[in-house]
Design an enzyme around this catalytic site. Structure first.
Site, PDB file in Angstrom:
ATOM      1  N   THR A  16     -26.563  22.249 -66.365  1.00 30.82           N
ATOM      2  CA  THR A  16     -25.814  21.617 -67.462  1.00 30.82           C
ATOM      3  C   THR A  16     -26.149  22.280 -68.791  1.00 30.82           C
ATOM      4  O   THR A  16     -25.264  22.479 -69.632  1.00 30.82           O
ATOM      5  CB  THR A  16     -26.125  20.115 -67.526  1.00 30.82           C
ATOM      6  OG1 THR A  16     -25.875  19.539 -66.241  1.00 30.82           O
ATOM      7  CG2 THR A  16     -25.262  19.418 -68.560  1.00 30.82           C
ATOM      8  N   LYS A  37     -16.708  18.845 -64.126  1.00 30.10           N
ATOM      9  CA  LYS A  37     -17.718  18.624 -63.090  1.00 30.10           C
ATOM     10  C   LYS A  37     -17.121  17.628 -62.116  1.00 30.10           C
ATOM     11  O   LYS A  37     -16.596  16.596 -62.543  1.00 30.10           O
ATOM     12  CB  LYS A  37     -18.997  18.085 -63.752  1.00 30.10           C
ATOM     13  CG  LYS A  37     -20.051  17.622 -62.770  1.00 30.10           C
ATOM     14  CD  LYS A  37     -21.446  17.683 -63.324  1.00 30.10           C
ATOM     15  CE  LYS A  37     -22.416  17.130 -62.289  1.00 30.10           C
ATOM     16  NZ  LYS A  37     -23.633  17.942 -62.175  1.00 30.10           N
ATOM     17  N   ASP A  53     -24.593  14.485 -67.773  1.00 32.53           N
ATOM     18  CA  ASP A  53     -23.903  15.785 -67.758  1.00 32.53           C
ATOM     19  C   ASP A  53     -22.530  15.744 -68.422  1.00 32.53           C
ATOM     20  O   ASP A  53     -22.194  16.627 -69.226  1.00 32.53           O
ATOM     21  CB  ASP A  53     -23.733  16.264 -66.306  1.00 32.53           C
ATOM     22  CG  ASP A  53     -25.049  16.693 -65.689  1.00 32.53           C
ATOM     23  OD1 ASP A  53     -26.107  16.441 -66.288  1.00 32.53           O
ATOM     24  OD2 ASP A  53     -25.005  17.282 -64.593  1.00 32.53           O
ATOM     25  N   GLU A 111     -19.166  22.910 -63.533  1.00 32.36           N
ATOM     26  CA  GLU A 111     -20.544  22.755 -63.060  1.00 32.36           C
ATOM     27  C   GLU A 111     -20.526  22.101 -61.689  1.00 32.36           C
ATOM     28  O   GLU A 111     -19.859  21.080 -61.489  1.00 32.36           O
ATOM     29  CB  GLU A 111     -21.377  21.889 -64.020  1.00 32.36           C
ATOM     30  CG  GLU A 111     -22.821  21.736 -63.523  1.00 32.36           C
ATOM     31  CD  GLU A 111     -23.674  20.734 -64.309  1.00 32.36           C
ATOM     32  OE1 GLU A 111     -23.273  20.317 -65.412  1.00 32.36           O
ATOM     33  OE2 GLU A 111     -24.745  20.371 -63.783  1.00 32.36           O
ATOM     34  N   GLY A 112     -21.276  22.662 -60.747  1.00 30.86           N
ATOM     35  CA  GLY A 112     -21.413  22.039 -59.435  1.00 30.86           C
ATOM     36  C   GLY A 112     -22.322  20.827 -59.513  1.00 30.86           C
ATOM     37  O   GLY A 112     -22.637  20.310 -60.590  1.00 30.86           O
ATOM     38  N   GLY A 114     -26.034  19.524 -57.959  1.00 29.95           N
ATOM     39  CA  GLY A 114     -27.207  19.990 -57.206  1.00 29.95           C
ATOM     40  C   GLY A 114     -27.080  21.476 -56.915  1.00 29.95           C
ATOM     41  O   GLY A 114     -26.614  22.244 -57.765  1.00 29.95           O
TER      42      GLY A 114
HETATM   43  N1  LIG Z   1     -32.833  26.467 -72.177  1.00 22.75           N
HETATM   44  C1  LIG Z   1     -33.380  25.233 -72.118  1.00 22.75           C
HETATM   45  N2  LIG Z   1     -33.803  24.603 -73.245  1.00 22.75           N
HETATM   46  C2  LIG Z   1     -34.332  23.379 -73.207  1.00 22.75           C
HETATM   47  N3  LIG Z   1     -34.502  22.668 -72.077  1.00 22.75           N
HETATM   48  C3  LIG Z   1     -34.099  23.222 -70.899  1.00 22.75           C
HETATM   49  C4  LIG Z   1     -33.531  24.525 -70.875  1.00 22.75           C
HETATM   50  N4  LIG Z   1     -33.216  24.804 -69.580  1.00 22.75           N
HETATM   51  C5  LIG Z   1     -33.592  23.746 -68.854  1.00 22.75           C
HETATM   52  N5  LIG Z   1     -34.122  22.765 -69.626  1.00 22.75           N
HETATM   53  C6  LIG Z   1     -34.676  21.462 -69.177  1.00 22.75           C
HETATM   54  O1  LIG Z   1     -34.287  21.223 -67.841  1.00 22.75           O
HETATM   55  C7  LIG Z   1     -33.738  19.924 -67.710  1.00 22.75           C
HETATM   56  C8  LIG Z   1     -32.725  19.901 -66.603  1.00 22.75           C
HETATM   57  O2  LIG Z   1     -31.620  20.684 -66.963  1.00 22.75           O
HETATM   58  P1  LIG Z   1     -30.150  20.318 -66.470  1.00 22.75           P
HETATM   59  O3  LIG Z   1     -29.237  21.303 -67.109  1.00 22.75           O
HETATM   60  O4  LIG Z   1     -29.854  18.888 -66.679  1.00 22.75           O
HETATM   61  O5  LIG Z   1     -30.288  20.619 -64.901  1.00 22.75           O
HETATM   62  P2  LIG Z   1     -29.162  20.520 -63.760  1.00 22.75           P
HETATM   63  O6  LIG Z   1     -27.838  20.434 -64.439  1.00 22.75           O
HETATM   64  O7  LIG Z   1     -29.339  21.761 -62.943  1.00 22.75           O
HETATM   65  O8  LIG Z   1     -29.514  19.293 -62.980  1.00 22.75           O
HETATM   66  C9  LIG Z   1     -33.157  19.631 -69.091  1.00 22.75           C
HETATM   67  O9  LIG Z   1     -33.021  18.260 -69.316  1.00 22.75           O
HETATM   68  C10 LIG Z   1     -34.180  20.274 -69.997  1.00 22.75           C
HETATM   69  O10 LIG Z   1     -35.263  19.390 -70.162  1.00 22.75           O
HETATM   70 MG   LIG Z   2     -26.368  18.964 -64.362  1.00 23.48          MG
END
Ligand SMILES: Nc1ncnc2c1ncn2[C@@H]1O[C@H](COP(=O)(O)OP(=O)(O)O)[C@@H](O)[C@H]1O
Ligand SMILES: [Mg+2]
Length: 223
Positions: A16, A37, A53, A111-112, A114
């Site tokens: 995300t 998404k 998200d 966005e997928g 997981g």
């Molecule tokens: N570039 C970044 N800057 C700040 N936090 C990040 C960054 N990349 C990942 N994170 C951390 O990782 C967590 C999970 O990211 P997220 O995008 O929600 O994962 P996913 O969409 O894959 O489940 C975020 O809430 C943040 O805390």
């Molecule tokens: Mg996500």
């Protein structure tokens, strides 16, 4: 449909954040961009500093959260289970129609949910959605220990689905990466035969996401 499909090596790896950074940076450049998404699960879970998200993506791309995600479920479980717990089954045709509607005139950042082999229904995986949309796939991964194996496995699965790999993004990528992180990045690039970028640390607000997103090779992905 023109755009990117953002997958990752798992849940919580930064899909995300990366998708939001791409949307915010493109929007700041004046590009028409739409985020999408298929399903958001876990809306019952208390949020931390980061919004759900569909809210983050809506703010980043400009738009309403309910247009970003056609379906949401409260429990923080896989979509096929969340739907089952609600006495429902997700309809792939409905999801695809929703994505195509989002992408009529804009660059679509999807966005997928997981990782790449997560089920949306018992027989229709995130991979199948990505294949039906036919977008180049961006693989998001952590820079740290374990990422080489997770990332190479994901790249194999994307290529086995006959989809193009747009690239790999490691996140967060600081300006002082450790020796292991630098080695991970080089090893993934070499063994995965892929361009690897890093997304700097950012806050969830669109302005910060846009700044971070500007360090990604957006031009390569837009063409
Ligand atoms: N570039 C970044 N800057 C700040 N936090 C990040 C960054 N990349 C990942 N994170 C951390 O990782 C967590 C999970 O990211 P997220 O995008 O929600 O994962 P996913 O969409 O894959 O489940 C975020 O809430 C943040 O805390
Ligand atoms: Mg996500």
């Amino acid at each position: 449909v023109r755009g990117l499909f953002v997958t990752g090596t798992g849940t919580g790896v930064g899909k995300t954040v990366v998708a939001g950074a791409v949307c915010a940076a493109l929007r700041a450049r004046g590009e028409a961009v739409a985020a999408w998404k298929p399903v958001v699960t876990g809306t019952d879970e208390p949020g931390g500093d980061w919004p759900p998200d569909h809210e983050l993506l809506a703010a980043a791309a400009g738009g309403r959260p309910e247009d970003v995600a056609p379906v949401t479920y409260g429990p923080a479980v896989s979509p096929h289970l969340a739907a089952g717990m609600a006495g429902e089954t997700l309809d792939p045709a409905h999801l695809l129609a929703s994505a195509r509607q989002r992408a009529t005139s804009a660059f679509l950042v999807a966005e997928g949910v997981g990782g790449f082999l997560v089920p949306l229904t018992p027989g229709y995986l995130v991979r199948d959605l990505a294949r039906d949309l036919g977008l180049p796939v961006l693989v998001v991964a952590s820079p740290g220990l374990g990422t080489i194996n997770h990332t190479l496995l994901t790249l194999e699965a994307v290529r086995a689905a006959a989809l193009d790999v747009a690239g790999v993004v490691l996140t967060p990528w600081t300006d002082a990466p450790s020796e292991m992180e630098r080695s991970n990045r080089a090893t993934i690039a070499e063994l995965g035969r892929v361009a690897v970028s890093g997304l700097p640390p950012t806050a969830p607000e669109p302005e910060a996401l846009a700044t971070a997103g500007e360090s990604l090779p957006l031009g390569d992905w837009l063409s």
